[in-house]
Design a protein around this motif. Sequence first.
Motif, PDB file in Angstrom:
ATOM      1  N   LEU A   4     -68.164 -52.534  -7.446  1.00 25.04           N
ATOM      2  CA  LEU A   4     -68.473 -51.595  -8.801  1.00 25.04           C
ATOM      3  C   LEU A   4     -69.072 -50.060  -6.871  1.00 25.04           C
ATOM      4  O   LEU A   4     -70.180 -51.009  -6.730  1.00 25.04           O
ATOM      5  CB  LEU A   4     -68.866 -52.016  -9.927  1.00 25.04           C
ATOM      6  CG  LEU A   4     -68.843 -52.738 -10.642  1.00 25.04           C
ATOM      7  CD1 LEU A   4     -69.244 -52.451 -12.010  1.00 25.04           C
ATOM      8  CD2 LEU A   4     -67.085 -52.176 -11.452  1.00 25.04           C
ATOM      9  N   LEU A   5     -68.545 -49.320  -7.347  1.00 25.58           N
ATOM     10  CA  LEU A   5     -68.877 -47.841  -6.478  1.00 25.58           C
ATOM     11  C   LEU A   5     -69.574 -47.144  -7.163  1.00 25.58           C
ATOM     12  O   LEU A   5     -68.881 -46.794  -8.006  1.00 25.58           O
ATOM     13  CB  LEU A   5     -67.892 -48.036  -5.024  1.00 25.58           C
ATOM     14  CG  LEU A   5     -67.615 -48.803  -4.595  1.00 25.58           C
ATOM     15  CD1 LEU A   5     -66.293 -49.012  -3.109  1.00 25.58           C
ATOM     16  CD2 LEU A   5     -68.227 -50.108  -3.548  1.00 25.58           C
ATOM     17  N   ASN A   6     -70.415 -46.704  -6.205  1.00 23.72           N
ATOM     18  CA  ASN A   6     -70.859 -45.308  -6.591  1.00 23.72           C
ATOM     19  C   ASN A   6     -70.380 -44.587  -6.085  1.00 23.72           C
ATOM     20  O   ASN A   6     -70.497 -44.282  -4.831  1.00 23.72           O
ATOM     21  CB  ASN A   6     -71.912 -44.888  -6.996  1.00 23.72           C
ATOM     22  CG  ASN A   6     -72.621 -43.464  -7.982  1.00 23.72           C
ATOM     23  OD1 ASN A   6     -71.984 -42.736  -7.662  1.00 23.72           O
ATOM     24  ND2 ASN A   6     -73.767 -42.818  -7.845  1.00 23.72           N
ATOM     25  N   ILE A   7     -68.917 -43.417  -5.800  1.00 17.51           N
ATOM     26  CA  ILE A   7     -68.141 -42.872  -5.121  1.00 17.51           C
ATOM     27  C   ILE A   7     -68.366 -41.433  -5.621  1.00 17.51           C
ATOM     28  O   ILE A   7     -67.073 -40.149  -5.312  1.00 17.51           O
ATOM     29  CB  ILE A   7     -66.714 -42.920  -5.775  1.00 17.51           C
ATOM     30  CG1 ILE A   7     -65.665 -43.044  -7.159  1.00 17.51           C
ATOM     31  CG2 ILE A   7     -66.428 -44.410  -5.056  1.00 17.51           C
ATOM     32  CD1 ILE A   7     -64.641 -43.214  -7.078  1.00 17.51           C
ATOM     33  N   GLU A   8     -69.223 -40.915  -6.266  1.00 21.53           N
ATOM     34  CA  GLU A   8     -69.678 -39.514  -6.197  1.00 21.53           C
ATOM     35  C   GLU A   8     -69.786 -38.927  -4.633  1.00 21.53           C
ATOM     36  O   GLU A   8     -70.339 -39.749  -4.296  1.00 21.53           O
ATOM     37  CB  GLU A   8     -71.221 -39.547  -7.165  1.00 21.53           C
ATOM     38  CG  GLU A   8     -71.015 -40.496  -8.632  1.00 21.53           C
ATOM     39  CD  GLU A   8     -70.173 -38.763  -9.415  1.00 21.53           C
ATOM     40  OE1 GLU A   8     -69.491 -38.062  -9.141  1.00 21.53           O
ATOM     41  OE2 GLU A   8     -69.919 -38.889 -10.759  1.00 21.53           O
ATOM     42  N   ASP A 357     -66.038 -47.163 -10.206  1.00 16.52           N
ATOM     43  CA  ASP A 357     -67.661 -47.489 -10.859  1.00 16.52           C
ATOM     44  C   ASP A 357     -67.840 -47.699 -11.990  1.00 16.52           C
ATOM     45  O   ASP A 357     -67.058 -47.990 -12.484  1.00 16.52           O
ATOM     46  CB  ASP A 357     -68.543 -46.103 -10.372  1.00 16.52           C
ATOM     47  CG  ASP A 357     -67.469 -44.244 -11.208  1.00 16.52           C
ATOM     48  OD1 ASP A 357     -67.370 -45.049 -12.552  1.00 16.52           O
ATOM     49  OD2 ASP A 357     -67.029 -44.075 -10.961  1.00 16.52           O
ATOM     50  N   ARG A 358     -68.993 -47.093 -12.355  1.00 14.01           N
ATOM     51  CA  ARG A 358     -69.387 -48.168 -14.104  1.00 14.01           C
ATOM     52  C   ARG A 358     -68.377 -46.963 -14.706  1.00 14.01           C
ATOM     53  O   ARG A 358     -67.848 -47.614 -16.110  1.00 14.01           O
ATOM     54  CB  ARG A 358     -70.957 -47.800 -13.968  1.00 14.01           C
ATOM     55  CG  ARG A 358     -71.540 -49.025 -13.299  1.00 14.01           C
ATOM     56  CD  ARG A 358     -72.812 -49.173 -13.340  1.00 14.01           C
ATOM     57  NE  ARG A 358     -73.451 -50.601 -12.202  1.00 14.01           N
ATOM     58  CZ  ARG A 358     -73.575 -50.524 -10.654  1.00 14.01           C
ATOM     59  NH1 ARG A 358     -73.214 -49.087 -10.355  1.00 14.01           N
ATOM     60  NH2 ARG A 358     -74.359 -51.329 -10.464  1.00 14.01           N
ATOM     61  N   ASN A 359     -68.351 -45.700 -14.997  1.00 11.50           N
ATOM     62  CA  ASN A 359     -67.577 -44.490 -15.290  1.00 11.50           C
ATOM     63  C   ASN A 359     -66.380 -45.179 -16.079  1.00 11.50           C
ATOM     64  O   ASN A 359     -65.450 -45.490 -16.871  1.00 11.50           O
ATOM     65  CB  ASN A 359     -67.611 -43.794 -15.299  1.00 11.50           C
ATOM     66  CG  ASN A 359     -69.326 -43.299 -15.160  1.00 11.50           C
ATOM     67  OD1 ASN A 359     -70.066 -43.179 -15.912  1.00 11.50           O
ATOM     68  ND2 ASN A 359     -69.528 -42.423 -14.635  1.00 11.50           N
ATOM     69  N   ARG A 405     -64.717 -37.598 -15.101  1.00  8.40           N
ATOM     70  CA  ARG A 405     -64.897 -39.149 -14.008  1.00  8.40           C
ATOM     71  C   ARG A 405     -63.656 -38.225 -12.997  1.00  8.40           C
ATOM     72  O   ARG A 405     -64.165 -38.073 -11.154  1.00  8.40           O
ATOM     73  CB  ARG A 405     -65.194 -40.376 -13.820  1.00  8.40           C
ATOM     74  CG  ARG A 405     -65.426 -41.032 -12.938  1.00  8.40           C
ATOM     75  CD  ARG A 405     -66.702 -41.109 -12.199  1.00  8.40           C
ATOM     76  NE  ARG A 405     -66.604 -40.927 -10.971  1.00  8.40           N
ATOM     77  CZ  ARG A 405     -66.710 -39.955  -9.350  1.00  8.40           C
ATOM     78  NH1 ARG A 405     -65.865 -39.389  -9.997  1.00  8.40           N
ATOM     79  NH2 ARG A 405     -67.178 -40.847  -8.143  1.00  8.40           N
TER      80      ARG A 405
END
Length: 434
Positions: A4-8, A357-359, A405
């Motif tokens: 899981l990545l935070n791709i913001e 990502d988690r969302n 997202r």
Amino acid sequence: MSRLLNIEEPAAAAPRPSMTAFLALGFRPLYLAGAAWALISIALWIFAPQVLNGPLPLVYWHAHEMLWGFIITIAVGFLLTASATWTGFNPLSGRPLGLLCLLWLVARVGFLAGGLTGFWIATAAELLFFLTASASLMRVMIKGRSRRNYGLPVVMLALGVADLLYLLAALRGDYTLLMRRFDLGLIGMAVIALLIARRVIPFFSMRMVQGLQIPMLTRSGQVQMIFSALALTAGVLMQIVPPPADGGPALLPLLMAFSLALTGLIALGQLLAWRPLAVLRKPMLWILYLGYAFIGIGLLAAAVQVSGLFDPSLLRGMLARSATHVHLIGMAGFCILIIGMLTRTALGHLGRPLALDRNMLAGYWLMIAAAIFRLAALWPSAASQTLLHLAACAWILCMGLYLWRFAPMLIRPRPDKPVPAAPPRATAQPAQAR
């Protein structure tokens, strides 16, 4: 569990929104429009049904907008994008794609709030939408000599015809005829969904799971397409040929039921051959497997309902209702498959990392919860209304998360392929400098 990545992205690094980028490929505006309409239409259907009082009232409007307004819209967006990869030619972009989306919007507004005049305007706009999409797909299939895909534009056009038949039945107020014609659209969409999923699921799986080798099952896929087309043909003929006057067994429903059952069994067999246990740690894959499984199960339920061979009193509860196979195929099948495709294909075509990502993962679970609650609500009980509301809330949250997202990405250029800056406009020179 998959990574899981935070791709913001930092706000300063994000490209500016661009209409050129937004209308570059079909998936961008149609994924965004379809997801937004999915949220709005369910909110209206569950929490504000009093506004659904036009020529398409209540359940007529809901069924139409979920199948043709959302599910098939997403399929059109995918095919307009995938066909560019298959053929090397983009079917629609720029202003023509914008006009296609305008036709879609006119149809949505007309069916919701246009009265009888708006209904006919919306019908014309929607038929033009399907005709344009089908013609654009066929043009690039022929230009790119993609013979194996010639059937897709034909099925897309058939979905437009089924749409017209459904709308005409709605005006007559004939619910039995309406559901038969709805099933034509549902099965036609199943033909497209099975064809697409059978291609992309093995491809995506072998790319994401190192060392995984699974068969493409071309031969069983061809048999599956033959029987799904046979079921669709039998369904069309059932609209034309009257049942036997002597009350004897009708052959067309039996043929349709047999074809649906065989199509569903082949789908479940294919799923087992694709080694589902190997993708359990990859949510972006198992969500596709799950949706495909429910389509297969739903086709079996449709075969039971269409055949008429089983005593409804023995089936009891929700199994005797036509709504069961509709929601198994449509919501648990198509919609679970769609949320996986909305994320996987958008990330791929937007040049983003193929990681959730988690969302995004929360959106998967919310869609699964919505399907479970909706199916449970079909069983007559005191909790049915509560379960229906829970399904709607989970659905709205799922689509809201997707829009939150992905909308910023869909309206911007790919970070690896920014839109070229427009040349500066010529400025008027002072008279003495000319």
